[in-house]
Design an enzyme around this catalytic site. Structure first.
Site, PDB file in Angstrom:
ATOM      1  CE  LYS A   1      -4.025  -2.168   2.113  1.00 47.84           C
ATOM      2  NZ  LYS A   1      -3.527  -3.532   1.878  1.00 47.84           N
TER       3      LYS A   1
ATOM      4  CG  LEU B   1      -4.490 -15.781   2.814  1.00 48.66           C
ATOM      5  CD1 LEU B   1      -4.174 -17.139   2.226  1.00 48.66           C
ATOM      6  CD2 LEU B   1      -5.948 -15.429   2.572  1.00 48.66           C
TER       7      LEU B   1
END
Length: 598
Positions: free
Chosen positions: A386, A425
């Site tokens: 990001k 995850l």
């Protein structure tokens, strides 16, 4: 049995003239006993006798015959010993030693592990390889389920039997064959399957309408997280987790073994797994700096139980507190520092730029400068994808933290290394636990946009690649992990619903809520100006850093610190956009509205 095998072989050759005992038999018994001891035959357990045991018996009989021949030659020049006896003896001995073991094993399995004919659940095993055969033996021994057939895509196995259970056909016929044999459950025994293969198998199982379970992945068994005979539900990690990555464990172990290591944010998802990996590799001392009391308590209890030989220090403190950081570094004297402490929740940080800058940027500067003063060998910053063309406060602050570390490279003895990767995850605050809770409540499952994609990797893999990047860095590098192919969040939601045995948009609705402030449709790994190149590891890329004015950076960080004390968020946003030009806070609302209309 050795005596009996010799007598039988001798009488088959000379039926009338063989005595029941002779001095030569002492040679036979002594030579064969030494070979039995050498081959480890006395250490075998009859309860688990199998083909490897028969091979060991055959090897012992063959080498025993050679030893007997040598002994007889030295004892009597082989006088009175027929070559036919030396040929028959190992064959007879193989039968006499192998048969009782297999009979005993069969009796034990039949008595304690044989299938019960009342109330048993009929199962089909998908995969007729070594894993399927091992699972079959475990099921028979534990009397849990009754295997009625195998399915395997290997055509050469069609029509064959494994321990009496037939291979019925290919996996693509699972629905048809399951009905023919009245199967009530499917067991997936393909631990080495790729994620694409696993997705295909799971789709076929879902199409059959039967419940299904799987054996753990090989890497989970090897790393001690699961036992092979443990049947578990298929997890989303089995479908989206990437292929196992080959690491240079020698280099990683050499870099960490016997070292003193400090991990900030050691109670978080990434930080705690880094602590486990580091402790497993035999560090001398592990120091954890964590501001969450509960997370620190939890990881301390786990590590002390799992790694009693590792010195573990748990310090409650903020990585942005200069006094706390100096105390930690002077007390622990770490050689390696992993900076995993950060705020990462995108929507939560959007309106709280002060806390994001203070924790993600200013704390990084405090810790990095302290590492320079204390002559730490290596400082590794855990960053995010990001940070590339950031559209939100979180990404912009992570990019500014990268700039801080790159600017300090070469200032002293400390190597500054930055590692950038995507979503992990099942990490805390990620979409997987959110979806899991929404499905448990019956829905709806909320997805922001039908086309939104993200990169995913598992927590252990991310941490292992971080450790590998640490061994590659010489100072000032910005590494990015190869995240594979991006995954549609819609697909993730649908698969998680299907894995619970429910149907998307029927049993559990999926609702699209629109992109949140600062959220992008897709993430990137590199900026256009960061020309990247391969490293020695195929899953790690090296980005070329952009030139940075150190004096101006120090002045901007000082201004940010003063603005933080005044709680001046307008000034903080201005500084953030100055140092991360790709971030435009005034355009956030426009970007979101454009995405929503798209």
């Amino acid at each position: 049995m050795v005596w009996l095998a010799w007598i039988i072989a001798s009488r088959l050759r000379e039926p009338r003239d063989v005595p029941w005992w002779s001095e030569a038999l002492w040679v036979v018994l002594a030579a064969q006993a030494m070979v039995f001891w050498w081959t480890g035959l006395y250490r075998g357990l009859w309860r688990f006798a199998s083909l490897p045991d028969l091979w060991n018996i055959a090897r012992a009989a063959l080498f025993g015959t050679l030893a007997i021949t040598l002994g007889m030659f030295l004892f009597s020049r082989l006088e009175g010993v027929s070559r036919g006896v030396l040929f028959l003896y190992p064959l007879i001995l193989l039968v006499l030693l192998g048969a009782p073991r297999l009979i005993y094993r069969y009796w034990k399995d039949s008595r304690y592990g044989g299938p019960s004919r009342s109330g048993e659940r009929r199962v089909l095993i998908l995969g007729a390889g070594r894993a399927g055969e091992t699972l079959l033996r475990e099921l028979k021994r534990e009397n849990r389920l009754r295997p009625v057939g195998f399915l395997d895509d290997n055509r050469a196995l069609r029509g064959s039997r494994i321990h009496g259970v037939p291979v019925l056909g290919g996996i693509d016929r699972v629905g048809e064959l399951a009905r023919e044999v009245a199967a009530e459950m499917l067991l997936i025994a393909i631990p080495g399957a790729s994620n694409q293969q696993m997705q295909r198998v799971v789709e076929l199982c879902e199409g059959s309408g039967l419940p299904f379970r799987t054996v753990p992945r090989l890497r989970d068994v090897v790393e001690g997280r699961s036992s092979f005979s443990e049947l578990k539900e298929v997890a989303i990690e089995d479908l989206l987790g990437r292929e196992p990555v080959e690491l240079d464990w020698s280099a990683i172990r050499l870099a960490l073994s016997g070292k003193r290591v400090l991990v900030t944010g050691g109670g978080g998802s990434i930080g705690s797994e880094l602590c486990r990996q580091v402790a497993r590799l035999g560090v001398e001392r592990l120091t954890i700096l964590e501001q969450s009391e509960y997370n620190l308590y939890r990881i301390e209890q786990e590590l002390r139980a799992a790694f009693p030989d590792v010195l573990i220090d748990c310090l409650l403190g903020d990585a942005g507190d200069a006094a706390s950081v100096d105390h930690a570094l002077s007390t622990a004297r770490p050689q390696l520092v992993f900076h995993a402490a950060a705020y990462k929740h995108v929507p939560l940080l959007q309106p709280q730029v002060r806390e994001a800058v203070r924790n993600n940027v200013l704390a990084t500067q405090v810790l990095a400068l302290a590492c320079l003063r204390h002559k730490v060998e290596c400082f590794l910053l855990v960053s995010s994808d990001k940070a590339v063309n950031p559209a939100n406060v979180m990404g912009a602050t992570k990019r500014w933290a990268e700039i801080v570390c790159q600017a300090l490279a070469g200032e002293g003895e400390t190597r500054f290394v930055t590692v950038r990767f995507g979503n992990v995850l099942d990490s805390a605050g990620s979409v997987v636990p959110l979806f899991r809770e929404q499905i448990r409540r019956g829905g709806p499952v909320t997805v922001t946009h039908p086309e939104i994609t993200r990169y995913f990797m598992t927590i252990p893999e991310a941490c292992q690649l971080i450790l590998q990047a640490m061994t590659l860095g010489e100072g000032g590098e910005l590494f990015a992990l190869d995240m594979g192919e991006p995954v549609r969040i819609r697909y993730l939601a649908e698969q998680m619903i299907l894995l619970t045995g429910k149907v998307p948009d029927h049993d559990v609705p999926i609702v699209y809520t629109g992109l949140r402030p600062g959220e992008k449709l897709f993430e990137e790994i590199f900026h256009a100006q960061e020309s990247y190149e391969h490293t020695r590891h195929p899953k790690i890329w090296l980005a070329q850093g952009r030139p940075l004015p150190r004096a101006a950076l120090d002045a901007a960080l000082h201004q940010a610190r003063q603005a933080s004390l005044r709680f001046d968020e307008v000034e903080l946003r201005r500084l953030l956009s100055d140092w991360v030009p790709e971030y435009r806070p005034e355009a956030e609302s426009q970007v979101v509205s454009l995405h929503r209309s798209a």
